[in-house]
Every structure is written in C-alpha cells, then in structure tokens.
Design an enzyme around this catalytic site. Structure first.
Site, PDB file in Angstrom:
ATOM      1  N   ASN A   1       0.832  -1.200   0.000  1.00  0.00           N
ATOM      2  CA  ASN A   1       0.000   0.000   0.000  1.00  0.00           C
ATOM      3  C   ASN A   1       0.863   1.245   0.000  1.00  0.00           C
ATOM      4  O   ASN A   1       1.954   1.268   0.569  1.00  0.00           O
ATOM      5  CB  ASN A   1      -0.987  -0.013   1.183  1.00  0.00           C
ATOM      6  CG  ASN A   1      -0.450   0.694   2.418  1.00  0.00           C
ATOM      7  OD1 ASN A   1      -0.497   1.925   2.503  1.00  0.00           O
ATOM      8  ND2 ASN A   1       0.108  -0.069   3.364  1.00  0.00           N
TER       9      ASN A   1
ATOM     10  N   PHE B   1      -1.740   8.041   4.293  1.00  0.00           N
ATOM     11  CA  PHE B   1      -2.557   8.664   5.351  1.00  0.00           C
ATOM     12  C   PHE B   1      -3.807   9.342   4.798  1.00  0.00           C
ATOM     13  O   PHE B   1      -4.069  10.518   5.075  1.00  0.00           O
ATOM     14  CB  PHE B   1      -1.754   9.705   6.143  1.00  0.00           C
ATOM     15  CG  PHE B   1      -0.749   9.147   7.109  1.00  0.00           C
ATOM     16  CD1 PHE B   1      -0.643   7.799   7.373  1.00  0.00           C
ATOM     17  CD2 PHE B   1       0.106  10.011   7.798  1.00  0.00           C
ATOM     18  CE1 PHE B   1       0.289   7.305   8.276  1.00  0.00           C
ATOM     19  CE2 PHE B   1       1.043   9.534   8.705  1.00  0.00           C
ATOM     20  CZ  PHE B   1       1.137   8.176   8.946  1.00  0.00           C
TER      21      PHE B   1
ATOM     22  N   SER C   1       5.244   5.224   8.769  1.00  0.00           N
ATOM     23  CA  SER C   1       4.617   4.990   7.473  1.00  0.00           C
ATOM     24  C   SER C   1       5.593   5.390   6.377  1.00  0.00           C
ATOM     25  O   SER C   1       6.158   6.490   6.416  1.00  0.00           O
ATOM     26  CB  SER C   1       3.341   5.802   7.320  1.00  0.00           C
ATOM     27  OG  SER C   1       2.962   5.799   5.956  1.00  0.00           O
TER      28      SER C   1
ATOM     29  N   ASN D   1       4.816   6.133   3.419  1.00  0.00           N
ATOM     30  CA  ASN D   1       4.077   6.785   2.331  1.00  0.00           C
ATOM     31  C   ASN D   1       3.836   8.277   2.515  1.00  0.00           C
ATOM     32  O   ASN D   1       3.168   8.895   1.701  1.00  0.00           O
ATOM     33  CB  ASN D   1       2.752   6.056   2.122  1.00  0.00           C
ATOM     34  CG  ASN D   1       2.970   4.590   1.800  1.00  0.00           C
ATOM     35  OD1 ASN D   1       3.782   4.262   0.935  1.00  0.00           O
ATOM     36  ND2 ASN D   1       2.295   3.715   2.517  1.00  0.00           N
ATOM     37  N   THR D   2       4.357   8.850   3.586  1.00  0.00           N
ATOM     38  CA  THR D   2       4.340  10.302   3.745  1.00  0.00           C
ATOM     39  C   THR D   2       5.797  10.740   3.682  1.00  0.00           C
ATOM     40  O   THR D   2       6.579  10.402   4.574  1.00  0.00           O
ATOM     41  CB  THR D   2       3.705  10.711   5.096  1.00  0.00           C
ATOM     42  OG1 THR D   2       2.331  10.316   5.092  1.00  0.00           O
ATOM     43  CG2 THR D   2       3.795  12.206   5.324  1.00  0.00           C
TER      44      THR D   2
ATOM     45  N   LYS E   1       5.380   3.503  17.242  1.00  0.00           N
ATOM     46  CA  LYS E   1       5.364   2.468  16.191  1.00  0.00           C
ATOM     47  C   LYS E   1       6.496   2.716  15.216  1.00  0.00           C
ATOM     48  O   LYS E   1       6.575   3.778  14.591  1.00  0.00           O
ATOM     49  CB  LYS E   1       4.022   2.477  15.459  1.00  0.00           C
ATOM     50  CG  LYS E   1       3.912   1.363  14.415  1.00  0.00           C
ATOM     51  CD  LYS E   1       2.503   1.166  13.929  1.00  0.00           C
ATOM     52  CE  LYS E   1       2.396   0.084  12.887  1.00  0.00           C
ATOM     53  NZ  LYS E   1       1.024  -0.115  12.415  1.00  0.00           N
TER      54      LYS E   1
ATOM     55  N   ASN F   1       5.774  -1.490  11.380  1.00  0.00           N
ATOM     56  CA  ASN F   1       4.977  -1.059  10.228  1.00  0.00           C
ATOM     57  C   ASN F   1       5.331  -1.909   8.984  1.00  0.00           C
ATOM     58  O   ASN F   1       6.030  -2.912   9.085  1.00  0.00           O
ATOM     59  CB  ASN F   1       5.233   0.429   9.987  1.00  0.00           C
ATOM     60  CG  ASN F   1       3.969   1.161   9.569  1.00  0.00           C
ATOM     61  OD1 ASN F   1       3.272   0.701   8.657  1.00  0.00           O
ATOM     62  ND2 ASN F   1       3.658   2.271  10.214  1.00  0.00           N
TER      63      ASN F   1
HETATM   64  C1  LIG Z   1      -3.732  -1.210   3.597  1.00  0.00           C
HETATM   65  C2  LIG Z   1      -2.901  -0.922   4.809  1.00  0.00           C
HETATM   66  C3  LIG Z   1      -3.009   0.301   5.431  1.00  0.00           C
HETATM   67  C4  LIG Z   1      -2.252   0.576   6.571  1.00  0.00           C
HETATM   68  N1  LIG Z   1      -2.379   1.782   7.196  1.00  0.00           N
HETATM   69  C5  LIG Z   1      -1.691   2.017   8.341  1.00  0.00           C
HETATM   70  C6  LIG Z   1      -1.860   3.233   9.030  1.00  0.00           C
HETATM   71  O1  LIG Z   1      -2.656   4.085   8.657  1.00  0.00           O
HETATM   72  N2  LIG Z   1      -1.111   3.433  10.150  1.00  0.00           N
HETATM   73  C7  LIG Z   1      -0.235   2.497  10.633  1.00  0.00           C
HETATM   74  O2  LIG Z   1       0.404   2.717  11.656  1.00  0.00           O
HETATM   75  N3  LIG Z   1      -0.077   1.322   9.996  1.00  0.00           N
HETATM   76  C8  LIG Z   1      -0.784   1.063   8.869  1.00  0.00           C
HETATM   77  N4  LIG Z   1      -0.624  -0.134   8.240  1.00  0.00           N
HETATM   78  C9  LIG Z   1       0.355  -1.110   8.771  1.00  0.00           C
HETATM   79  C10 LIG Z   1      -0.301  -2.158   9.674  1.00  0.00           C
HETATM   80  O3  LIG Z   1      -0.864  -1.562  10.811  1.00  0.00           O
HETATM   81  C11 LIG Z   1       0.730  -3.210  10.109  1.00  0.00           C
HETATM   82  O4  LIG Z   1       1.691  -2.572  10.916  1.00  0.00           O
HETATM   83  C12 LIG Z   1       1.423  -3.877   8.936  1.00  0.00           C
HETATM   84  O5  LIG Z   1       0.540  -4.053   7.847  1.00  0.00           O
HETATM   85  C13 LIG Z   1       1.990  -5.249   9.310  1.00  0.00           C
HETATM   86  O6  LIG Z   1       0.974  -6.138   9.706  1.00  0.00           O
HETATM   87  P1  LIG Z   1       0.289  -7.208   8.702  1.00  0.00           P
HETATM   88  O7  LIG Z   1       1.401  -7.905   7.996  1.00  0.00           O
HETATM   89  O8  LIG Z   1      -0.502  -8.108   9.600  1.00  0.00           O
HETATM   90  O9  LIG Z   1      -0.575  -6.423   7.791  1.00  0.00           O
HETATM   91  C14 LIG Z   1      -1.371  -0.419   7.084  1.00  0.00           C
HETATM   92  C15 LIG Z   1      -1.290  -1.658   6.460  1.00  0.00           C
HETATM   93  C16 LIG Z   1      -2.033  -1.926   5.332  1.00  0.00           C
HETATM   94  C17 LIG Z   1      -1.920  -3.275   4.676  1.00  0.00           C
END
Ligand SMILES: Cc1cc2nc3c(=O)[nH]c(=O)nc-3n(C[C@H](O)[C@H](O)[C@H](O)COP(=O)(O)O)c2cc1C
Length: 364
Positions: free
Chosen positions: A110, A114, A173, A175-176, A214, A243
C-alpha cells in the site's frame, strides 16, 4: 457465524478492486454487525500498559482509519482495536491505485499516504462510543503538508487522550515523504519529550493514557539502538514493531506487483518483522512491553511473534486472505499451544525465543 460471513463475503470482496473491497467491508461491518464472538478463555487475558486485555489479538492500524467500526471489530473477537492513522486535518492521500494484493504471496503493498477524514470526524465517533467499553487505541500521524509535524502529534495526543485506551505515535509509514525521518535520534528525542509532556498535561482530565511508538522494520541496528535508547529515556509505555517494509524479499512470486512503490505487509514480512521485534526485545530489557505486528496469518505465526518478544499482537493483511474468522482461529490455536506445552498464560512464552532469533542469519 463469523465463518459464514467470511465464506459469503470473501469471494465478493476479492472480485473487487482492493480499495473498493475495503470500503465495502467497512460498510458491511457498519450495517450488518457480526454476532458477538464467544467469551474469551480466561487464560488468554493479560494486563499490559496498565490495561486489561481479554485476549492478545488486536486489529492493526490502517483497517479502520476513521474509527467507523471499532465496536464491530471488538464484537468479532479482537482483544483490542487500533484505529487510525488519524491526521489533524482531513487529507486525501495518494492518487489511486494505491493498494495492491499480492495474491500468490499472501502479501499487500500500500501507498495510501494517510488518507484520513481528519481528527474532528474520528473524535466525534470515539466520543459517542466512549462508554461502550473495550480497548480502542488511537494511532496518530502528521498531515503531509504540515509545517510543524511534532505540533501535529502533540495536538492529536491532547485531543484524543480522553477517548483512547492508548495512543500510538506513528512515525513509520513509508508513504508520507520525510515522516520516517522523525525516527532520527535528535528529532525523536524532541518529539517524544513533547508528546509525553502533552500526555501529562491532559492526564488530570483524560486519565493516564499509555503512549506507544510504532517503528519501521527497516531501521538499521545502530538506528534501532538510538530509537530504543530514546524511547526508554523518555519513558514511553511500549513500542509497536512494526509497520510495513519498503524492502522486497527475494522470494516474492508476484514480481510485477512487487515493483509498485509502497509498504509491503502480510506473510512476506513475517521473517523481517520477527527479527526486528526480537532485536527490539533484547534492547528494551523488559523496561516496557512490545506489540508485534507483521505477517501474522495463523496461530503458529502468532505464537512465533510472542516468542520473539511480543506481549500483544496485531494483524491486518492476513484478514484480506483469510477473513475476520482468523482472530478466533488464532485464539483457539494459542490455547491449544498452552495445553501442548503445559503452560497456563501467555507470559510464559513472551520473548522465549528472542535471543535465538537474533542469532539467525539476517532474513533476505
Ligand atoms: C492497507 C494498509 C493500510 C495501513 N495503514 C496504516 C496506518 O494508517 N497506520 C499504521 O500505523 N499502519 C498502517 N498499516 C500497517 C499495519 O498496521 C501493520 O503494521 C502492517 O501491515 C503489518 O501487519 P500485517 O502484515 O498483519 O498487515 C497499514 C497496512 C495496510 C496493509
């Protein structure tokens, strides 16, 4: 019932563009809430950051960015739900497409950036449910165009402390642009000093609100030394590791999609995320607990995460492939592991493998 919901909904959701599917999943949870999951076995309960968790399985940030469905997710059996990332002002995020399913890898990339309805909308929803019980953490981040990013975090802590079980400072993140620079020692020290100060300032009205940090799984080990040192000296209540990653493991099968810019999550992230978790655990020396996220898609993966150093776990990407019933499956598999190993609480597993994980070759 959750199994039935998953079986009916998942084929439909997979036929859609990933972002449309996500929007529809939120709508379904809003308007067709699931029946409550069974009461948790008492052996799954644990106390972390001064909070009583009914079970250690949490919904990671990013699924419910705008705090629209925390109660539906708690009903589905999650022990806690982290909403956000919430930014002070509404912002659209990056242009679509910005969310990609790597089906052959059980992974997700992704670059949402934000996308957030902003603090006012989320605060209204969280205030309306404040008496409902259940643990809801609030993950906060800075606006892309902010001139003072630290001030954004401070303002969000002040506003959300009263309605949040805990607040997560998300500086990881990918992406910012520039956001992860907040992990650099001098900036992080300033950020955490001001954030903890803000938490103390509002505590008389808001109560004690744990503050978690985080981090990215892509930090170098010298940078991790700094980050943990500062987190310890500034007395954060815990860290989330971590993350999404900007790295691309060599064995990814979806070569085309792997080239998309953004953060990779899901099963391909598990080895790196576990390694960084264990590296963090050995540096924290028990001063505060850790939340493990990244690649959990089964009870075995959840247990590996706990053994690498997590007191609590969070997942998101695997739900795309396995459905919401996965939370219940993980809890059942954790209880089966208790029986097998003759232990009666998660505490017996936390960090048991941290030292051996840090001795393995670096995951590639
Ligand atoms: C589509 C998507 C959007 C995410 N948005 C955020 C976010 O807004 N803030 C954040 O701290 N982590 C975000 N994450 C990261 C997740 O909270 C997590 O830390 C990361 O995906 C690893 O866990 P997973 O492998 O179980 O997905 C996002 C992950 C995905 C897949």
């Amino acid at each position: 019932m959750i199994g039935l919901f998953d079986r009916l909904a998942r084929p439909l959701l997979h036929a859609l563009d990933p972002e449309d599917a996500h929007r529809l999943a939120i709508r379904m949870l809003q308007f067709a809430p699931l029946p409550p999951a069974m009461r948790d076995d008492r052996r799954l309960a644990l106390r972390v950051f001064g909070l009583n968790f009914p079970n250690p399985v949490g919904m990671a940030a990013g699924f419910d960015k705008n705090a629209e469905v925390p109660d539906a997710l708690l009903h589905a059996g999650f022990g806690f739900v982290e909403v956000g990332t919430i930014t002070p002002k509404p912002q659209a995020g990056n242009p679509r497409p910005r969310l990609f399913r790597l089906d052959a890898d059980d992974g997700v990339i992704n670059r949402l950036g934000f996308n957030s309805q902003g603090a006012d909308a989320a605060l209204r929803r969280l205030a309306a449910r404040a008496q409902s019980g259940g643990l809801v953490g609030v993950n906060v981040g800075a606006n892309k165009d902010s001139l003072d990013r630290i001030a954004d975090y401070v303002a969000l802590i002040e506003r959300f402390a009263a309605v949040a079980s805990y607040v997560t400072v998300n500086i990881s993140s990918p992406n910012t642009p520039g956001l992860r620079d907040l992990q650099q020692a001098a900036v992080l020290n300033d950020l955490l000093a001001r954030v903890i100060d803000a938490r103390e300032r509002v505590a008389p009205q808001a109560g004690p609100t744990p503050v978690l940090l985080k981090i990215a799984p892509d930090l170098s080990l010298p940078d991790l030394d700094d980050v943990v040192g500062i987190a310890r000296s500034r007395r954060v209540d815990g860290m989330i590791v971590g993350n999404t990653t900007v790295t691309r493991p060599k064995n990814l099968r979806e070569i085309g999609k792997a080239k998309e810019a953004g953060g990779l999550s899901g099963r391909p992230l598990l080895p790196l995320a576990n390694r960084m978790l264990a590296e963090t655990y050995v540096r924290v020396e028990g001063v505060f607990p850790l939340v493990g996220a990244g690649g959990i898609d089964s009870g075995a993966a959840a247990l590996a995460k706990i053994r690498a150093g997590a007191s609590l776990i969070q997942l998101y990407s695997a739900l795309v492939f396995h459905g919401l019933g996965l939370a219940g499956e993980i809890k059942a598999e954790l209880l089966a592991a208790f029986e097998r190993e003759g232990v009666d609480s998660i505490g017996d597993f936390i960090g048991a493998d941290a030292a051996s994980v840090t001795a393995e070759p670096w995951p590639d």
